[in-house]
Design a protein around this motif. Structure first.
Motif, mmCIF file in Angstrom:
data_model
loop_
_atom_site.group_PDB
_atom_site.id
_atom_site.type_symbol
_atom_site.label_atom_id
_atom_site.label_comp_id
_atom_site.label_asym_id
_atom_site.label_seq_id
_atom_site.Cartn_x
_atom_site.Cartn_y
_atom_site.Cartn_z
ATOM 1 N N GLY A 1 42.676 38.092 34.118
ATOM 2 C CA GLY A 1 41.689 37.899 35.185
ATOM 3 C C GLY A 1 40.712 36.781 34.842
ATOM 4 N N LEU A 2 40.217 36.798 33.628
ATOM 5 C CA LEU A 2 39.265 35.759 33.232
ATOM 6 C C LEU A 2 39.948 34.397 33.173
ATOM 7 N N ALA A 3 41.190 34.352 32.698
ATOM 8 C CA ALA A 3 41.905 33.068 32.647
ATOM 9 C C ALA A 3 42.087 32.511 34.058
ATOM 10 N N LEU A 4 42.313 33.386 35.031
ATOM 11 C CA LEU A 4 42.472 32.911 36.406
ATOM 12 C C LEU A 4 41.139 32.422 36.968
ATOM 13 N N LEU A 5 40.052 32.841 36.365
ATOM 14 C CA LEU A 5 38.744 32.304 36.740
ATOM 15 C C LEU A 5 38.421 31.065 35.893
ATOM 16 N N GLY A 6 39.280 30.772 34.949
ATOM 17 C CA GLY A 6 39.019 29.629 34.069
ATOM 18 C C GLY A 6 38.007 29.941 32.976
ATOM 19 N N VAL A 7 37.773 31.234 32.716
ATOM 20 C CA VAL A 7 36.822 31.634 31.681
ATOM 21 C C VAL A 7 37.596 31.955 30.394
ATOM 22 N N PRO A 8 37.289 31.255 29.303
ATOM 23 C CA PRO A 8 38.028 31.483 28.061
ATOM 24 C C PRO A 8 37.616 32.795 27.400
ATOM 25 N N THR A 9 38.537 33.411 26.650
ATOM 26 C CA THR A 9 38.188 34.633 25.918
ATOM 27 C C THR A 9 38.472 34.425 24.429
ATOM 28 N N PRO A 10 37.425 34.208 23.631
ATOM 29 C CA PRO A 10 37.626 33.999 22.196
ATOM 30 C C PRO A 10 38.280 35.228 21.553
ATOM 31 N N ASP B 1 38.935 25.200 41.066
ATOM 32 C CA ASP B 1 39.913 25.414 40.000
ATOM 33 C C ASP B 1 40.338 26.883 39.963
ATOM 34 N N ALA B 2 39.405 27.780 40.180
ATOM 35 C CA ALA B 2 39.744 29.209 40.189
ATOM 36 C C ALA B 2 40.664 29.520 41.377
ATOM 37 N N ILE B 3 40.365 28.964 42.529
ATOM 38 C CA ILE B 3 41.214 29.210 43.704
ATOM 39 C C ILE B 3 42.635 28.718 43.425
ATOM 40 N N ALA B 4 42.740 27.529 42.836
ATOM 41 C CA ALA B 4 44.062 26.968 42.544
ATOM 42 C C ALA B 4 44.820 27.863 41.558
ATOM 43 N N ARG B 5 44.132 28.323 40.522
ATOM 44 C CA ARG B 5 44.796 29.172 39.524
ATOM 45 C C ARG B 5 45.254 30.498 40.147
ATOM 46 N N ILE B 6 44.410 31.087 40.973
ATOM 47 C CA ILE B 6 44.743 32.380 41.577
ATOM 48 C C ILE B 6 45.964 32.242 42.489
ATOM 49 N N LEU B 7 45.957 31.214 43.338
ATOM 50 C CA LEU B 7 47.078 31.042 44.269
ATOM 51 C C LEU B 7 48.370 30.723 43.525
ATOM 52 N N ASP B 8 48.238 29.946 42.450
ATOM 53 C CA ASP B 8 49.372 29.680 41.564
ATOM 54 C C ASP B 8 49.974 30.990 41.062
ATOM 55 N N PHE B 9 49.117 31.826 40.519
ATOM 56 C CA PHE B 9 49.566 33.092 39.943
ATOM 57 C C PHE B 9 50.248 33.961 40.995
ATOM 58 N N VAL C 1 31.496 30.596 24.747
ATOM 59 C CA VAL C 1 30.456 31.452 25.334
ATOM 60 C C VAL C 1 29.615 30.650 26.330
ATOM 61 N N GLY C 2 29.233 29.453 25.939
ATOM 62 C CA GLY C 2 28.401 28.620 26.824
ATOM 63 C C GLY C 2 29.129 28.286 28.119
ATOM 64 N N ILE C 3 30.370 27.813 27.972
ATOM 65 C CA ILE C 3 31.156 27.441 29.159
ATOM 66 C C ILE C 3 31.463 28.690 29.993
ATOM 67 N N GLY C 4 31.846 29.771 29.301
ATOM 68 C CA GLY C 4 32.162 31.012 30.014
ATOM 69 C C GLY C 4 30.958 31.531 30.786
ATOM 70 N N ALA C 5 29.783 31.401 30.180
ATOM 71 C CA ALA C 5 28.559 31.878 30.833
ATOM 72 C C ALA C 5 28.293 31.093 32.112
ATOM 73 N N ILE C 6 28.364 29.778 32.010
ATOM 74 C CA ILE C 6 28.089 28.933 33.184
ATOM 75 C C ILE C 6 29.121 29.212 34.278
ATOM 76 N N LYS C 7 30.399 29.260 33.884
ATOM 77 C CA LYS C 7 31.438 29.423 34.895
ATOM 78 C C LYS C 7 31.383 30.811 35.546
ATOM 79 N N TYR C 8 31.219 31.845 34.720
ATOM 80 C CA TYR C 8 31.223 33.184 35.323
ATOM 81 C C TYR C 8 30.023 33.376 36.245
ATOM 82 N N ALA C 9 28.875 32.847 35.843
ATOM 83 C CA ALA C 9 27.673 32.987 36.690
ATOM 84 C C ALA C 9 27.932 32.358 38.055
#
Ligand code: ARG
Length: 581
Positions: A569-578, A141-149, A429-437
């Motif tokens: 940058g975080l959105a392109l990784l699919g990591v939400p920012t509250p 999903d991150a690869i797709a978002r980055i190439l899209d951008f 935070v939970g989802i962001g933690a798992i995805k960023y790790a």
């Protein structure tokens, strides 16, 4: 956005051709980060060897021809012939200002858009998604978002395993349970692992059931309407389940992106025919095989790709070959990225090799296996449940969010939130933690799945980055303006301001590299270095209490540019920012 490294590379190349002739215009100027300046050009050393001259002399000659007015404030030759380059503060400030004023942060859309299939997630129908699919899903999903951008025409492709012999037994088992069990959402059907295992057990232990199952496979392959209807019931139960996981993870895949193995069923025979016509597929031991050059077994014997089994059935490789042929002939893609586990490396190498023999892949149409490493438990072995089973992705997500809640409650917050707001923050935070790790390690390396490490608010973690963004937002709230209202101008006086601004200029290059190599960790690492530079800035440079209005305006502008770089940058990784934390 001009990456300083690229800007200087071009200038040094100009100097090379001016000093030594146009044939040196394309030489690699070997620009590297420097301990003594911002960057250094090391080209004098290899070049001196080639010219048979002293490196120091060559370096001096390059410098004499180097025009870096407006970009570099200091040039020094040091050591054996390194050219140290210090960027001008005014130039950095100007470029940071340009990024601030551009809605794409100064990152241009590519001038050479490609049609790129990103094949990812690809779970199996009637089976639970496991922790292995976490990575193929998130990284893809991150690869797709980055190439899209970056401006490419991205086709998201979920190649679900929805075809093949197991569906005979799965359909028969569904009939035994009663179709209405599926309609009711009965746990005997909804619990996919239990459903699959029960079917398997009957298949192995009950001859009559096994017979029925085999007949059912034949009916399925033949396109029998009633069988296809039952098959669809199973597919739908699984799709609902996949979608619930995607929804929770914030993954951009929808039903429209599913092109499962079944999609290629009608293309298998013509694909095999073409391989036979081209003399690539030959009969060996009753099976139809291709022998791509360079692949040999332990005794040096050529390794086959089995294209049609001796019983006439097609297999996994056949489907993958039909898929490539379809993507080339019908979808006209330029690049295919397969985000799939590393254990399938040989499979893909061989399939790609056969596709090259057939002329479907060539220098203009690339296929690449974006390998995914294993997720390990804290014991260093493949992550398993305590009972030794595969870890279900849905349960892992539940646990992550629960633990994020506990970690979140332990830290001090500037504000207190009502229960619903807190729950939404904790979810992010939970989802962001798992995805960023997951995204911050190279996708092909293994990593240890450790909740304590990934949920920490310090270190290279999702929550740390989310917190950095929230902290900047709170400055704007306190200052009574929106980030959009911070227009600068950016001026750099403090070293921490300069370091932050310089860091911001690297966004385009980080994205470019992440997209080119299909390696989102390069973006993840970059985003972290921005947050890190921001933290130093935050500690050294008061913003709302800046010494004068000009400095305050400049610092607010730097905050705004940093915030947008982090959230983009975080959105392109699919990591939400509250908004608030
Ligand atoms: N469904 C497979 C699995 O879960 C992955 C499919 C990978 N893609 C492919 N084109 N073979 O392991």
């Amino acid at each position: 956005m001009p990456d300083p490294q690229l800007v200087l590379a071009a200038r040094v190349q100009d100097a090379l051709s001016a000093a030594f002739g146009p044939s040196y215009a394309d030489a690699d100027p070997v620009i590297r980060p420097s301990q003594f300046a911002d960057l250094q050009a090391n080209v004098a050393l290899p070049l001196a060897k080639k010219l048979g001259r002293k490196p120091r002399e060559v370096a001096d000659e390059i410098v004499k021809n180097l025009d870096v007015t407006g970009v570099v404030s200091d040039v020094q030759v040091s050591g054996p012939g390194f050219i140290n380059l210090t960027l001008s503060d005014v130039w950095i400030a100007g470029e940071a200002q340009r990024a601030l004023e551009d809605e794409r942060l100064g990152v241009p859309a590519t001038g050479h858009p490609q049609k790129v299939v990103v094949e990812y997630s690809s779970p199996n129908v009637a089976k639970e998604m496991h922790v292995g699919h976490l990575r193929t899903t998130i990284v893809g999903d991150a690869i797709a978002r980055i190439l899209d951008f970056l401006g490419h025409d991205v086709v998201r492709d979920n190649h679900v395993g929805d075809w093949g012999t197991p569906f005979g037994m799965l359909i028969e088992h569904l009939l035994d349970l009663g179709e209405d069990a599926a309609a009711r959402g009965d746990s005997s059907v909804r619990d996919l692992t239990a459903f699959y295992q029960a079917a398997r057990q009957k298949f192995d232990g009950d001859e009559g059931f096994a017979d029925r199952s085999r007949r059912r496979v034949v009916a399925l392959q033949a396109g029998d309407a009633e069988t296809l209807r039952l098959w669809n019931v199973l597919v739908d139960v699984s799709k609902n389940y996949f979608n619930s996981v995607y929804g929770r993870l914030g993954v951009t895949l929808t039903d429209d992106d599913i092109k499962g193995e079944s999609f290629y069923n009608d293309l298998l025979a013509p694909t095999v025919q073409e391989l036979e016509d081209k003399g690539i597929a030959v009969v060996s031991d009753g099976a139809l095989c291709a022998f791509p050059p360079g692949f040999t077994g332990r005794e040096g014997e050529p390794l086959p790709v089995i294209i049609r089994k001796s019983d006439g059935g097609y297999n996994y490789s056949t489907t993958d070959l039909a898929t490539i042929r379809y993507r080339v002939d019908t979808e006209h893609v330029d690049r295919m990225i397969y985000v799939v586990g590393a254990p399938q490396a040989l499979h893909f190498q061989m399939v790609f090799a056969v596709a090259r023999m057939a002329g479907w892949l060539n220098d203009d149409v690339r296929a690449e296996h974006a390998q995914i490493g294993n997720v390990l438990g804290t014991d260093g072995k493949i992550l398993r449940t305590r009972a030794g089973g595969t870890v279900k992705l849905a349960e892992l997500i539940d646990e992550g969010i629960e633990r994020a809640g506990a970690a979140y409650d332990e830290v001090q917050h500037d504000e207190s939130f009502d229960a619903a707001t807190r729950a939404a923050i904790v979810q992010d935070v939970g989802i962001g933690a798992i995805k960023y790790a997951d995204l911050s390690v190279a996708r092909d390396s293994e990593y240890v799945f450790d909740f304590d490490r990934m949920i920490s608010f310090n270190g290279k973690t999702g929550p740390y980055l989310q917190y950095a963004a929230a902290r900047i937002r709170s400055i704007f709230r306190k200052g009574g303006l929106t980030p959009d209202e911070a227009t600068g101008p950016i001026r750099l006086t403090d070293p921490a301001e300069r370091a932050l601004a310089l860091q911001l200029l690297g966004f385009g290059a980080a994205l470019e590299q992440a997209g080119e190599t299909a390696e989102p960790h390069k973006l993840a690492t970059y985003v972290y270095s921005v947050a890190d530079a921001y933290t130093t800035f935050h500690e050294n440079c008061p913003v709302l209490k800046a010494p004068d209005e000009e400095t305050k305006a400049s610092r607010l502008a730097l905050c705004a540019a940093t915030l947008r770089t982090l959230t983009t940058g975080l959105a392109l990784l699919g990591v939400p920012t509250p908004e608030r934390m």
